[in-house]
Design a protein around this motif. Sequence first.
Motif, PDB file in Angstrom:
ATOM      1  N   ASP A 127      38.001  13.220   2.379  1.00  7.70           N
ATOM      2  CA  ASP A 127      36.724  13.900   2.238  1.00  7.70           C
ATOM      3  C   ASP A 127      35.792  13.535   3.398  1.00  7.70           C
ATOM      4  O   ASP A 127      35.403  12.380   3.569  1.00  7.70           O
ATOM      5  CB  ASP A 127      36.079  13.507   0.910  1.00  7.70           C
ATOM      6  CG  ASP A 127      34.896  14.401   0.547  1.00  7.70           C
ATOM      7  OD1 ASP A 127      34.294  14.982   1.470  1.00  7.70           O
ATOM      8  OD2 ASP A 127      34.595  14.510  -0.658  1.00  7.70           O
ATOM      9  N   TRP A 128      35.419  14.534   4.199  1.00  7.00           N
ATOM     10  CA  TRP A 128      34.547  14.293   5.337  1.00  7.00           C
ATOM     11  C   TRP A 128      33.164  13.822   4.893  1.00  7.00           C
ATOM     12  O   TRP A 128      32.491  13.093   5.606  1.00  7.00           O
ATOM     13  CB  TRP A 128      34.417  15.559   6.178  1.00  7.00           C
ATOM     14  CG  TRP A 128      35.640  15.852   6.998  1.00  7.00           C
ATOM     15  CD1 TRP A 128      36.591  16.804   6.747  1.00  7.00           C
ATOM     16  CD2 TRP A 128      36.044  15.194   8.198  1.00  7.00           C
ATOM     17  NE1 TRP A 128      37.566  16.778   7.708  1.00  7.00           N
ATOM     18  CE2 TRP A 128      37.256  15.798   8.614  1.00  7.00           C
ATOM     19  CE3 TRP A 128      35.518  14.159   8.957  1.00  7.00           C
ATOM     20  CZ2 TRP A 128      37.927  15.396   9.754  1.00  7.00           C
ATOM     21  CZ3 TRP A 128      36.181  13.756  10.095  1.00  7.00           C
ATOM     22  CH2 TRP A 128      37.384  14.378  10.484  1.00  7.00           C
ATOM     23  N   ARG A 129      32.732  14.254   3.719  1.00  4.63           N
ATOM     24  CA  ARG A 129      31.412  13.845   3.243  1.00  4.63           C
ATOM     25  C   ARG A 129      31.360  12.338   2.989  1.00  4.63           C
ATOM     26  O   ARG A 129      30.347  11.678   3.235  1.00  4.63           O
ATOM     27  CB  ARG A 129      31.061  14.623   1.969  1.00  4.63           C
ATOM     28  CG  ARG A 129      30.815  16.111   2.214  1.00  4.63           C
ATOM     29  CD  ARG A 129      30.730  16.871   0.920  1.00  4.63           C
ATOM     30  NE  ARG A 129      32.001  16.823   0.194  1.00  4.63           N
ATOM     31  CZ  ARG A 129      32.222  17.451  -0.967  1.00  4.63           C
ATOM     32  NH1 ARG A 129      31.249  18.165  -1.526  1.00  4.63           N
ATOM     33  NH2 ARG A 129      33.395  17.366  -1.563  1.00  4.63           N
ATOM     34  N   GLU A 130      32.464  11.799   2.504  1.00  4.56           N
ATOM     35  CA  GLU A 130      32.527  10.357   2.285  1.00  4.56           C
ATOM     36  C   GLU A 130      32.480   9.605   3.611  1.00  4.56           C
ATOM     37  O   GLU A 130      31.825   8.569   3.738  1.00  4.56           O
ATOM     38  CB  GLU A 130      33.806  10.004   1.519  1.00  4.56           C
ATOM     39  CG  GLU A 130      33.878   8.557   1.081  1.00  4.56           C
ATOM     40  CD  GLU A 130      35.112   8.259   0.251  1.00  4.56           C
ATOM     41  OE1 GLU A 130      35.170   7.174  -0.341  1.00  4.56           O
ATOM     42  OE2 GLU A 130      36.011   9.128   0.190  1.00  4.56           O
ATOM     43  N   ILE A 131      33.167  10.166   4.611  1.00  4.62           N
ATOM     44  CA  ILE A 131      33.147   9.560   5.946  1.00  4.62           C
ATOM     45  C   ILE A 131      31.735   9.594   6.513  1.00  4.62           C
ATOM     46  O   ILE A 131      31.237   8.608   7.072  1.00  4.62           O
ATOM     47  CB  ILE A 131      34.117  10.295   6.884  1.00  4.62           C
ATOM     48  CG1 ILE A 131      35.552  10.244   6.340  1.00  4.62           C
ATOM     49  CG2 ILE A 131      34.043   9.713   8.291  1.00  4.62           C
ATOM     50  CD1 ILE A 131      36.098   8.853   6.175  1.00  4.62           C
ATOM     51  N   ALA A 132      31.082  10.734   6.378  1.00  2.00           N
ATOM     52  CA  ALA A 132      29.723  10.877   6.906  1.00  2.00           C
ATOM     53  C   ALA A 132      28.770   9.886   6.251  1.00  2.00           C
ATOM     54  O   ALA A 132      27.911   9.287   6.914  1.00  2.00           O
ATOM     55  CB  ALA A 132      29.236  12.306   6.700  1.00  2.00           C
ATOM     56  N   ALA A 133      28.929   9.693   4.923  1.00  5.08           N
ATOM     57  CA  ALA A 133      28.038   8.796   4.195  1.00  5.08           C
ATOM     58  C   ALA A 133      28.117   7.370   4.730  1.00  5.08           C
ATOM     59  O   ALA A 133      27.083   6.702   4.910  1.00  5.08           O
ATOM     60  CB  ALA A 133      28.376   8.837   2.703  1.00  5.08           C
ATOM     61  N   ILE A 134      29.316   6.915   4.996  1.00  7.62           N
ATOM     62  CA  ILE A 134      29.450   5.546   5.483  1.00  7.62           C
ATOM     63  C   ILE A 134      28.977   5.436   6.929  1.00  7.62           C
ATOM     64  O   ILE A 134      28.399   4.414   7.334  1.00  7.62           O
ATOM     65  CB  ILE A 134      30.907   5.033   5.339  1.00  7.62           C
ATOM     66  CG1 ILE A 134      30.971   3.551   5.660  1.00  7.62           C
ATOM     67  CG2 ILE A 134      31.855   5.821   6.213  1.00  7.62           C
ATOM     68  CD1 ILE A 134      30.099   2.678   4.804  1.00  7.62           C
TER      69      ILE A 134
END
Length: 504
Positions: A127-134
Amino acid sequence: MQNCMDSSNPISSGSKSGSDFVMGQRVHFVGDTRRIGTVKYVGEVEGYEGNWVGVDWENADGKHDGSHNGVRYFQAQGPKTASFVRPHNLSSGFPLLKALEFRYHGQSTKQEEGLKELDLTGNLLSDWREIAAICIELPALVTLNLSYNIMSHDVSGMPVLNHIKVVVLNHTGISWKQVEMLKDSLPLVEELHLRGNKLRRITPFSSDIVHGFDSLRLLNLENNFIAAWDEILKLSQLKRLEQLILNNNCISHIWYPDHNSSSEPPNSHELLGESFRPFQNLRCLLVGDNKIEDLASIDTLNLFPNLLDIRLSENPIADPGKGGVPRFVLIARLAKVEILNGSQVSPRERKESEIRYVRLVMSKCHDNPEETKKLHPRFAELKTFHGIEDEKAASGATGPQKMSLSLISITLKCVAASIGEKAPLTKKLPVTTTVGKLKILCESFFKIKSIKPKLFLQEEVHISHLDLLIDYCGILLSKVWPSSHWTGIKTMRDQGSELSGMCW
């Protein structure tokens, strides 16, 4: 239907019910974190009760291709890479954010805030959104490595991450379409690694060439399936691109777009102005282990304005055993190359290679200047630059006169410390004298039969070791013939090589 593992295995803390899994999610089998796959189906299977999860396994350790009893539920990557698994036998791993909180004891620390490199290779991320969050939580982060994570095709909603400079997406299954979607979120990325993603085409969104990536200096497309050089030309207007890595693709021909021909990529100066040349700042091009076999591809590399570092190894053209040419020919044909196949090209190697190349062409091409110019574009330039004159035919020479023309004069000087200084000797020898015979003559001249001779060449004021002569000696060879007739001894091998191989 055969389950891929016994459903009685213990349930891990990361296991879920069937309804908790989603398409495209990365999972591993409970009790075996190395058995990783992608969820391709969640639901019922005809003839069996309850919910099942269809998984396409990366290690090809499955039972079928996504179909069972004539019903297709999904399409797997191979004939036996998929299986249906009970949800409690699967785990989605430990959430990234929770892992970082655990690592840093649930509070932000200076160590966390100063983290510059994050290597997440080989996890269950998708999930790219999880990557972006971190990434947002790590403001000092510069390098992000997501290799061997099969990332989701949905890249929408990614925030702008100005602090990320190096992105590694090797073996992630990413397509160029996704790369195009990511470029607005990574406006300052300087290195982009895309190895092993089975890329065949470069597909820009709005034109025939790739725009954007204004800070990109290195692009790694190694180990993909790119065959047509036209695809690579779509990258020719990346104005800061310095290194392009294309090793282990399927490229068979290279060409440089001509500003006056229809071969130029459409709209190539659309945004950058008429003064920007294709690949203007490219300094390093690595195309090893491809299928290049024509010299025209080698010659066209001279048209790249600033190309200095080239890799051609493991191509047919660079393998003399497969009809290719040796290193000295490549150096001579590549006017600007400073590093070839990872090895520095010294001024001395360039000089010797160019002179040897000219002599080689002169020995093979006699009657057709136009054909010579076509096949050897740099021949005339190099011949003039090094002051090499055409050999004059010895017409009418007979007897002793003809024999004298086939002799060369060399001065031999013994410099072995254990022997003591001996007076130099000047001898005339046939051009067919082998290295082995010359060694025997040296042993006789200087009475050094108990010592293996090692030959050196004294050229002008310095001494250069003859790299490919393998025996030991202490003898200097001084040239006494005109300088235009000597190009250095580089290719002689033991006793089977002739002095005529010195490139007279």
